[in-house]
Scaffold this active site. Structure first.
Site, PDB file in Angstrom:
ATOM      1  N   ARG A 196       2.022  12.317   4.034  1.00 39.09           N
ATOM      2  CA  ARG A 196       1.919  11.869   2.669  1.00 39.09           C
ATOM      3  C   ARG A 196       0.464  11.754   2.256  1.00 39.09           C
ATOM      4  O   ARG A 196       0.086  10.966   1.413  1.00 39.09           O
ATOM      5  CB  ARG A 196       2.634  10.525   2.495  1.00 39.09           C
ATOM      6  CG  ARG A 196       4.121  10.643   2.765  1.00 39.09           C
ATOM      7  CD  ARG A 196       4.839   9.333   2.651  1.00 39.09           C
ATOM      8  NE  ARG A 196       4.328   8.372   3.641  1.00 39.09           N
ATOM      9  CZ  ARG A 196       3.401   7.488   3.371  1.00 39.09           C
ATOM     10  NH1 ARG A 196       2.861   7.411   2.192  1.00 39.09           N
ATOM     11  NH2 ARG A 196       3.002   6.659   4.287  1.00 39.09           N
ATOM     12  N   ILE A 243       0.819  -1.214   0.000  1.00 40.46           N
ATOM     13  CA  ILE A 243       0.000   0.000   0.000  1.00 40.46           C
ATOM     14  C   ILE A 243       0.852   1.263   0.000  1.00 40.46           C
ATOM     15  O   ILE A 243       0.367   2.344  -0.325  1.00 40.46           O
ATOM     16  CB  ILE A 243      -0.984   0.019   1.193  1.00 40.46           C
ATOM     17  CG1 ILE A 243      -0.249   0.061   2.535  1.00 40.46           C
ATOM     18  CG2 ILE A 243      -1.900  -1.181   1.135  1.00 40.46           C
ATOM     19  CD1 ILE A 243      -1.171   0.231   3.723  1.00 40.46           C
ATOM     20  N   GLU A 244       2.135   1.126   0.347  1.00 42.71           N
ATOM     21  CA  GLU A 244       3.017   2.286   0.336  1.00 42.71           C
ATOM     22  C   GLU A 244       3.524   2.606  -1.067  1.00 42.71           C
ATOM     23  O   GLU A 244       3.497   3.765  -1.493  1.00 42.71           O
ATOM     24  CB  GLU A 244       4.217   2.045   1.266  1.00 42.71           C
ATOM     25  CG  GLU A 244       3.900   2.169   2.746  1.00 42.71           C
ATOM     26  CD  GLU A 244       3.718   3.604   3.167  1.00 42.71           C
ATOM     27  OE1 GLU A 244       4.013   4.518   2.379  1.00 42.71           O
ATOM     28  OE2 GLU A 244       3.256   3.825   4.303  1.00 42.71           O
ATOM     29  N   SER A 245       4.007   1.585  -1.770  1.00 48.25           N
ATOM     30  CA  SER A 245       4.719   1.839  -3.032  1.00 48.25           C
ATOM     31  C   SER A 245       4.352   0.892  -4.156  1.00 48.25           C
ATOM     32  O   SER A 245       4.930   0.973  -5.234  1.00 48.25           O
ATOM     33  CB  SER A 245       6.225   1.725  -2.780  1.00 48.25           C
ATOM     34  OG  SER A 245       6.551   0.406  -2.347  1.00 48.25           O
ATOM     35  N   TYR A 262      -5.864   3.905   5.789  1.00 50.46           N
ATOM     36  CA  TYR A 262      -4.576   3.228   5.770  1.00 50.46           C
ATOM     37  C   TYR A 262      -4.636   1.824   6.374  1.00 50.46           C
ATOM     38  O   TYR A 262      -4.189   0.861   5.753  1.00 50.46           O
ATOM     39  CB  TYR A 262      -3.549   4.085   6.511  1.00 50.46           C
ATOM     40  CG  TYR A 262      -2.114   3.701   6.254  1.00 50.46           C
ATOM     41  CD1 TYR A 262      -1.499   4.004   5.050  1.00 50.46           C
ATOM     42  CD2 TYR A 262      -1.363   3.037   7.219  1.00 50.46           C
ATOM     43  CE1 TYR A 262      -0.173   3.664   4.808  1.00 50.46           C
ATOM     44  CE2 TYR A 262      -0.047   2.692   6.997  1.00 50.46           C
ATOM     45  CZ  TYR A 262       0.545   3.006   5.789  1.00 50.46           C
ATOM     46  OH  TYR A 262       1.848   2.664   5.555  1.00 50.46           O
TER      47      TYR A 262
END
Length: 448
Positions: free
Chosen positions: A418, A154-156, A258
């Site tokens: 972010r 989910i980050e990158s 998130y």
């Protein structure tokens, strides 16, 4: 008449623009009505927004050149339908320390992964064969739950070169200040935030520190996204609750999505077969190893003597910004296939002498911006090897003798902030100011 045509064209363009804008907003938001008939708008995490479509995800050199379709796997364009009860039961069966809570919000993110993003999931499953052994070893060495290996999904979207709109970089999306705080070098020649190994160990330590602050893994995950101060604010506004779903309405917009996205990523990466998603095949080398050099060596020299493709060398060492391993600054690692490693070991003196002779006119040494302390150190290193087809092979620890004189100060600029809305968050004053530990430590010392 001409004026009428112009008016019609302008109207059509306006409608097209609105449609495109609405489509773009769907990429960044999940909108649904809850059981109380309340409309909820949730920002999706950065990784989901950056790589919502397959074309965007495949645009990187990594995926374009080292992933291919599995012709023997029969995928479908649609996911079979499963009841909410079936999905909830699957989540409950996952062997996890972190609670995999099921609710309508989590279901929204699961639906996005297994339906709209199913082709992207296929790409990430292929890339995961290469990266998961690295993540698992780093998390294990700090006693962090194994299921956090899916946080980079989910980050990158498992892209080591991913950079968010606010500058968060790498698989684990470290902002500059937090990366430096956790020992990641960032200078003109190297950016350790893009190094899968170093960044994974830094992220594992970071997550462990966040857990020590909150005593709850879901709150630690939320703080990884928005920062401890924002989580503390949500706790205060909720009346002191330390339950994620209780403080949920008081969290920043992206952080509200998130943890649900994290749960959904675990589900999608575990139950992809049930949703007829085929993992792509990875063509990256099955076995790689690393060597450490204390002199500068260019990628062009390595390709000449070690018989390795330049693009593959860049892919295995994404942290080096200028096709140069800057060993003069401090001992640095090079990751290559085993065959190339053997050629390097056999010709090491020749390779380093050749590079010094042919590149002596250029200045490669860069001052390390990530550590302003004066440091003198003596290190001895050994090789580290990985196999992306199985487990991370245990390597001999590096013995390190380091004398460091530094003063570590907390900073209010970090990886936080972010949010897809471009918010800027700050770190709380009570958060984990620690001196940077040496990367080349034994597992025993890491756990300490």
């Amino acid at each position: 008449m001409k004026k009428t045509y112009l008016t019609l064209i302008a109207g059509l363009l306006a409608c097209l623009s609105l449609t495109t804008t609405a489509q773009n907003m769907e990429d960044y938001e999940i909108v649904f009505t809850d059981e109380g008939n309340n409309r909820q708008v949730i920002d999706v995490p950065t990784g989901m927004a950056m790589y919502m479509e397959l074309d965007s995800l495949l645009a990187s050199y990594h995926n374009l050149n080292y992933l291919s379709l599995d012709e023997d796997c029969n995928a479908t364009s649609e996911s079979p339908y499963y009841t909410n009860e079936e999905v909830a039961e699957r989540l409950s069966r996952m062997p996890c320390t972190i609670a995999m809570t099921y609710n309508p919000i989590v279901q929204q993110f699961i639906d996005r992964y297994v339906n709209r993003m199913r082709k992207s999931v296929s790409v990430m499953l292929g890339a995961s064969n290469f990266y998961l052994p690295i993540f698992e070893d780093a998390l294990e060495s700090y006693g962090v739950p194994n299921e956090l290996k899916y946080l980079p999904v989910i980050e990158s979207a498992l892209n080591p070169r991913a950079v968010s709109r606010v500058g968060a970089t790498g698989l684990w999306q470290f902002m500059l200040a937090t990366g430096k705080q956790y020992g990641l070098r960032v200078n003109s020649l190297v950016d350790d935030r893009k190094d899968p190994i170093r960044a994974s160990y830094a992220a594992a330590r970071f997550l462990r520190d966040l857990f020590h602050i909150f005593g709850d893994w879901t709150l630690a995950i939320a703080a990884y996204n928005c920062g401890p101060e924002n989580v503390n604010k949500a706790i205060r506004r909720s009346g002191g609750s330390r339950d994620y779903w209780t403080i949920y309405p008081y969290l920043p917009a992206e952080t509200r999505g998130y943890v649900p996205a994290f749960i959904a990523a675990n589900y999608a990466m575990t139950y992809y077969c049930q949703h007829n998603i085929c993992p792509m095949l990875t063509d990256l080398p099955e076995h790689t190893d690393t060597v450490v050099v204390n002199k500068n060596v260019s990628f062009s020299t390595l390709t000449k003597f070690c018989d390795i493709d330049l693009n593959l060398l860049r892919e295995l060492n994404p942290q080096y910004r200028r096709d140069l391993v800057n060993g003069l600054t401090e001992p640095s690692t090079i990751r290559m296939p085993l065959s190339a490693i053997n050629r390097f070991v056999e010709q090491q003196d020749t390779i380093l002498a050749y590079d010094a002779e042919h590149h002596s006119s250029r200045s490669y040494t860069a001052s390390d911006e990530s550590n302003s302390s004066s440091r003198s150190s003596s290190r001895s290193y050994s090789h580290r090897s990985y196999s992306n087809s199985g487990r991370y092979n245990h390597y001999k620890s590096a013995s390190t003798s380091t004398s460091t004189s530094s003063t570590t100060t907390n900073t209010n600029t970090s990886r936080y902030g972010r949010s897809s809305r471009g918010n800027s968050y700050s770190r709380s004053n009570n958060s984990y100011s620690r001196s940077n530990n040496s990367y080349s430590r034994s597992k025993k010392s890491r756990r300490g």
